[in-house]
Design a protein around this motif. Structure first.
Motif, PDB file in Angstrom:
ATOM      1  N   VAL A 118     -10.563  21.297  49.777  1.00  0.00           N
ATOM      2  CA  VAL A 118     -10.320  22.738  49.861  1.00  0.00           C
ATOM      3  C   VAL A 118     -11.377  23.455  49.024  1.00  0.00           C
ATOM      4  CG1 VAL A 118      -8.685  24.538  49.160  1.00  0.00           C
ATOM      5  CG2 VAL A 118      -7.851  22.458  50.268  1.00  0.00           C
ATOM      6  N   ASP A 119     -11.898  24.558  49.518  1.00  0.00           N
ATOM      7  CA  ASP A 119     -12.868  25.342  48.762  1.00  0.00           C
ATOM      8  C   ASP A 119     -12.202  25.909  47.514  1.00  0.00           C
ATOM      9  OD1 ASP A 119     -15.710  26.930  49.228  1.00  0.00           O
ATOM     10  OD2 ASP A 119     -14.241  28.077  48.068  1.00  0.00           O
ATOM     11  N   GLU A 120     -12.837  25.713  46.361  1.00  0.00           N
ATOM     12  CA  GLU A 120     -12.172  26.093  45.107  1.00  0.00           C
ATOM     13  C   GLU A 120     -12.016  27.604  44.947  1.00  0.00           C
ATOM     14  OE1 GLU A 120     -13.843  24.015  41.731  1.00  0.00           O
ATOM     15  OE2 GLU A 120     -13.661  22.118  42.813  1.00  0.00           O
ATOM     16  N   ILE A 121     -12.899  28.355  45.560  1.00  0.00           N
ATOM     17  CA  ILE A 121     -12.824  29.815  45.406  1.00  0.00           C
ATOM     18  C   ILE A 121     -11.926  30.446  46.479  1.00  0.00           C
ATOM     19  CG2 ILE A 121     -14.178  31.963  45.401  1.00  0.00           C
ATOM     20  CD1 ILE A 121     -16.522  29.972  44.378  1.00  0.00           C
ATOM     21  N   THR A 122     -12.236  30.137  47.741  1.00  0.00           N
ATOM     22  CA  THR A 122     -11.457  30.774  48.815  1.00  0.00           C
ATOM     23  C   THR A 122     -10.109  30.102  49.062  1.00  0.00           C
ATOM     24  OG1 THR A 122     -12.368  29.380  50.548  1.00  0.00           O
ATOM     25  CG2 THR A 122     -13.628  31.370  49.995  1.00  0.00           C
ATOM     26  N   LYS A 123      -9.962  28.890  48.515  1.00  0.00           N
ATOM     27  CA  LYS A 123      -8.735  28.091  48.724  1.00  0.00           C
ATOM     28  C   LYS A 123      -8.530  27.703  50.198  1.00  0.00           C
ATOM     29  CE  LYS A 123      -7.716  28.507  44.353  1.00  0.00           C
ATOM     30  NZ  LYS A 123      -8.260  27.445  43.513  1.00  0.00           N
ATOM     31  N   LYS A 124      -9.560  27.866  50.988  1.00  0.00           N
ATOM     32  CA  LYS A 124      -9.447  27.465  52.393  1.00  0.00           C
ATOM     33  C   LYS A 124      -9.933  26.036  52.577  1.00  0.00           C
ATOM     34  CE  LYS A 124      -9.929  31.966  54.654  1.00  0.00           C
ATOM     35  NZ  LYS A 124     -10.943  32.916  55.139  1.00  0.00           N
ATOM     36  N   PRO A 125      -9.358  25.327  53.542  1.00  0.00           N
ATOM     37  CA  PRO A 125      -9.845  23.967  53.794  1.00  0.00           C
ATOM     38  C   PRO A 125     -11.308  23.999  54.216  1.00  0.00           C
ATOM     39  CG  PRO A 125      -7.826  24.406  55.038  1.00  0.00           C
ATOM     40  CD  PRO A 125      -8.285  25.716  54.463  1.00  0.00           C
ATOM     41  N   LYS A 126     -12.064  23.037  53.724  1.00  0.00           N
ATOM     42  CA  LYS A 126     -13.474  22.963  54.105  1.00  0.00           C
ATOM     43  C   LYS A 126     -13.632  22.408  55.523  1.00  0.00           C
ATOM     44  CE  LYS A 126     -15.506  22.569  49.483  1.00  0.00           C
ATOM     45  NZ  LYS A 126     -16.327  21.716  48.604  1.00  0.00           N
ATOM     46  N   GLY A 127     -12.589  21.804  56.018  1.00  0.00           N
ATOM     47  CA  GLY A 127     -12.615  21.315  57.412  1.00  0.00           C
ATOM     48  C   GLY A 127     -13.211  19.921  57.565  1.00  0.00           C
ATOM     49  N   ILE A 128     -13.232  19.495  58.804  1.00  0.00           N
ATOM     50  CA  ILE A 128     -13.755  18.169  59.164  1.00  0.00           C
ATOM     51  C   ILE A 128     -15.275  18.237  59.086  1.00  0.00           C
ATOM     52  CG2 ILE A 128     -13.842  16.405  60.990  1.00  0.00           C
ATOM     53  CD1 ILE A 128     -11.005  16.833  60.193  1.00  0.00           C
ATOM     54  N   ARG A 129     -15.855  17.575  58.099  1.00  0.00           N
ATOM     55  CA  ARG A 129     -17.303  17.701  57.913  1.00  0.00           C
ATOM     56  C   ARG A 129     -18.033  16.387  58.112  1.00  0.00           C
ATOM     57  NH1 ARG A 129     -18.348  19.921  52.331  1.00  0.00           N
ATOM     58  NH2 ARG A 129     -16.540  18.627  51.791  1.00  0.00           N
ATOM     59  N   VAL A 130     -17.278  15.315  58.252  1.00  0.00           N
ATOM     60  CA  VAL A 130     -17.871  13.976  58.360  1.00  0.00           C
ATOM     61  C   VAL A 130     -17.029  13.158  59.329  1.00  0.00           C
ATOM     62  CG1 VAL A 130     -17.861  11.820  57.044  1.00  0.00           C
ATOM     63  CG2 VAL A 130     -19.131  13.760  56.166  1.00  0.00           C
ATOM     64  N   ALA A 131     -17.682  12.326  60.139  1.00  0.00           N
ATOM     65  CA  ALA A 131     -16.947  11.442  61.053  1.00  0.00           C
ATOM     66  C   ALA A 131     -17.391  10.008  60.831  1.00  0.00           C
ATOM     67  CB  ALA A 131     -17.222  11.833  62.500  1.00  0.00           C
ATOM     68  N   TYR A 132     -16.449   9.074  60.957  1.00  0.00           N
ATOM     69  CA  TYR A 132     -16.815   7.651  60.877  1.00  0.00           C
ATOM     70  C   TYR A 132     -16.668   7.035  62.253  1.00  0.00           C
ATOM     71  CZ  TYR A 132     -11.735   7.346  60.826  1.00  0.00           C
ATOM     72  OH  TYR A 132     -10.413   7.497  61.143  1.00  0.00           O
ATOM     73  N   THR A 133     -17.434   5.993  62.476  1.00  0.00           N
ATOM     74  CA  THR A 133     -17.173   5.139  63.630  1.00  0.00           C
ATOM     75  C   THR A 133     -17.586   3.721  63.275  1.00  0.00           C
ATOM     76  OG1 THR A 133     -17.432   4.850  66.026  1.00  0.00           O
ATOM     77  CG2 THR A 133     -19.384   5.576  64.824  1.00  0.00           C
ATOM     78  N   PHE A 134     -16.811   2.743  63.756  1.00  0.00           N
ATOM     79  CA  PHE A 134     -17.055   1.329  63.458  1.00  0.00           C
ATOM     80  C   PHE A 134     -17.214   0.570  64.765  1.00  0.00           C
ATOM     81  CE2 PHE A 134     -14.929   3.052  59.827  1.00  0.00           C
ATOM     82  CZ  PHE A 134     -15.398   2.357  58.728  1.00  0.00           C
TER      83      PHE A 134
END
Lengths: 454, 454
Positions: free
Chosen positions: A322-338
């Motif tokens: 979560v963004d510390e200032i806006t308190k909003k979730p930063k969202g899905i920023r990274v994906a994994y695949t195996f």
């Protein structure tokens, strides 16, 4: 930039031969290929979709030379000579390209065919290359020990080099189908960018080939990391693994008939819209489902280990920050695949990569005795700027960072044993096979590999 | 043997109360319960089937006392006092049994109800127990750290003890439904042997309860091992885990609509025919599929770790052994199943158990500093006879065995770090809840737990 010739004539011992050298890229599927409907023709149970990774960091280079003076077809893989005809798949690819070359030669009158004794005329005639033996040398620029599948880039390079050597005017569609005969996923490595392997429905396989969804220039900010995970145990080979899944998994049929067709459509939309959140969610769910059907196989197949699971946990935590200032979730920023092994491939937008790499380096520190450069070569100089003034060259910035940076993670994540991740490879989405100049060939003038091992 | 009274009157400080003590067994599902169609009533998405394990080795003991002198309902779990009303599920179970008791009391005229001041008359009247507060003490005879789910045996013991205390004439079907309100799988622990929890279809849950498939005497040679696996990380609680699976797994619907209904029928056949091969194959495939849908959940849920996977590999190897003389496969002789954690439960016929235990002890040696008795208590004396003459009491026979015995395994299996398996529990299929004598109650005469912790 001058166009590099697809093949060059080489005179050695007064005999004229031809040579071609290419590099081909690795591709990493975001909708997985797992299951064949025809094992000989390598026809899949479902369409798949991949991103081609940059050849600047990962590639297979293949040189092929044909000469009337050669007495047998020979093959060197990473400097070791191997029996070319031991592999039915390799044989199939070469046989098919030779057949096309033969067809081309047959279309011409015999007078057009050059005789090897008539060097002056040779360049203006069509040499009977289909009759000549070939030398094939192939090398990966990444260590085999990295645990990365090299069959995709390997077969793509082979068919591209041989097609160039034979001066065939065939489409990428045709080339893709021939690469498919070597290794299914290789058919996707004949294109750069974002590539779909259309499963097709014909028993002949004529409609089973790769098509470009978007070129690498379409989404230039999308990058990839490969987290090479140590694993003592040998993984189940994918060929036998997928065959057992098709035979025994009771969940597999619904994946093929319902889930994947929907996901292929959604994934293409995500890519065309450059919608990272959608792309990432589909990529992760798809990876999970591939491993789920492996587990639903009897006996079950496991490719991920405890470190792979810990990487998934780290990605999940990263994606729930979560963004510390806006308190909003930063969202899905990274994906994994195996894929069929414990290594993780991470997709992320360029501006997120550094933060994630530092996190990985903190929770999965490099092995004792390993240099930071061999652990993370940092080809884009992400961590270098903050290094200035640091008198200790063996301490990378991420390692030197103090604990507070990771405090959102430490209640849940623990730091793993040094060396649990052996290497971090940072790369981008890249182009399709490249033609290389003769100076970069793997052969010496005599047509033997420059580098030979026993 | 004398029939033990289901409840006993207890006079303390000139006030008469009542007390009941029972033990209830653990059950291990071979067709898994994973997914609710109604979370409040705990109605499952599918029927499940389990084996009840012997209370001689694993049980929850629960004593409940009601007294007109108590001023509040109190609860002690393993010696620690807990807030009884903190758990809505516990409250639901108690409320339902109190309601049934109240109904029973209402059916009688007020003159039949005993007054606590009239001790002589009390035994011949119906005491108004529904009005009295209760003390509940409950203890597992297995360490919580063993990582075994105790909610099934715990709620089964609670509802059995309270039903006995209240002198209710309710069927096991009804009891099973009330236990279900506490913890879904608890509804299966009201029977011994082989038990099906029929999912039912009614929204009220009136048709969702356990039925006996066969008593424990039906297949007396079937035994079980619990391999307690060390795990640093906390597993996802099953309640939230199954809810996420129902919401996000795209493979889950087909499991519920097609796979499980078929497996329930096949599993009952296997049990009724005492067909170990069929039973084992279904059990293993079912365990794999449960973990497969957990992995197909987003974010994915992992319960098995590298040691769990290694146990699966060992079982697969054991099941693919060939008789050295006849050269025939020995067949499927052992089955694994994993619940919502890394521990393995192994089912095998009695005559196979010793061989498998020795194998486990070899590849997963006990931790340094751990006594062989705490690692494997050997309740049936399997390894004791071959121990005679061995001067070193800390060396168990399996550990003393020379390497050749395991040579069919060592090319593929490696020995794991000592302590990777923390404990081996050997038990059998067992009976349903047992009524215990007052002398075995968890309360002292004052109605307080004999053993209290802070």
């Amino acid at each position: 930039m001058d166009q590099v010739a697809k093949r060059v004539p080489i005179v050695y011992n007064n005999v004229m031969g031809y040579e071609s050298t290419v590099t081909s890229p690795v591709n990493i599927a975001v909708v997985k290929y797992w299951g064949k409907r025809n094992s000989e023709l390598i026809l899949p149970t479902n369409s798949s979709l991949s991103c081609t990774l940059s050849q600047d960091h990962l590639n297979t280079k293949t040189s092929i030379r044909a000469s009337p003076s050669y007495t047998s077809d020979r093959l060197w893989l990473n400097g070791f000579e191997e029996d070319l005809y031991a592999s039915a798949r390799l044989t199939n690819c070469i046989r098919e390209l030779r057949r096309l070359r033969k067809e081309k030669e047959n279309e011409l009158s015999s007078s057009d065919l050059a005789s090897p004794e008539n060097l002056e005329a040779a360049e203006h005639h069509v040499p009977p290359l289909s009759e000549w033996c070939i030398h094939v040398a192939s090398e990966n620029n990444f260590p085999t020990a990295a645990g990365l599948a090299s069959s995709a880039s390997g077969y793509a390079a082979l068919v591209q080099a041989l097609s160039n050597l034979y001066d065939l005017s065939i489409s990428l569609t045709q080339l893709s189908m021939i690469a498919r005969l070597g290794s299914g996923s290789a058919c996707r490595s004949v294109y750069g960018g974002f590539v779909e392997w259309q499963a097709g429905i014909l028993p002949s396989g004529e409609d089973s080939y790769a098509v470009s969804v978007a070129p690498e220039t379409h989404w230039p900010t999308l990058q990839a990391l490969i987290l090479v995970v140590s694993d003592k145990k040998k993984s189940t080979p994918s060929t036998s693994g997928m065959s057992t899944t098709v035979k025994t998994s009771e969940l597999f049929p619904i994946r093929i008939s319902e889930v994947v067709p929907k996901r292929i459509i959604q994934m293409k939309e995500a890519i065309l819209q450059r919608d990272f959140t959608k792309f990432a969610l589909l990529t992760m769910k798809e990876s999970n489902q591939f491993h789920a059907v492996c587990l639903d196989t009897y006996p079950p197949i496991f490719y991920m280990n405890d470190i792979s699971r810990a990487i998934i946990k780290l990605v999940d935590l990263f994606n729930s920050q979560v963004d510390e200032i806006t308190k909003k979730p930063k969202g899905i920023r990274v994906a994994y695949t195996f894929d069929a092994g414990p290594n993780a491939v991470i997709y992320a937008e360029k501006d997120v990569i550094k933060e994630f790499i530092e996190l990985v380096m903190y929770f999965f520190p490099r092995g004792t005795g390993q240099t930071s450069n061999s652990f993370f070569p940092d080809p884009f100089g992400l961590l270098k700027s903050s290094c200035s003034g640091n008198g200790n060259p063996s301490t990378t910035p991420a390692e030197a960072h103090s604990h507070p940076k990771f405090e959102n993670y430490t209640p849940i994540m623990t730091r793993y044993e040094p060396g649990s991740i052996r290497r971090i490879i940072h790369t981008t989405i890249g182009d399709g096979p490249r033609v290389l100049d003769h100076s970069q060939a793997l052969f010496n003038e005599a047509g033997m590999p420059k580098r030979v091992k026993d």
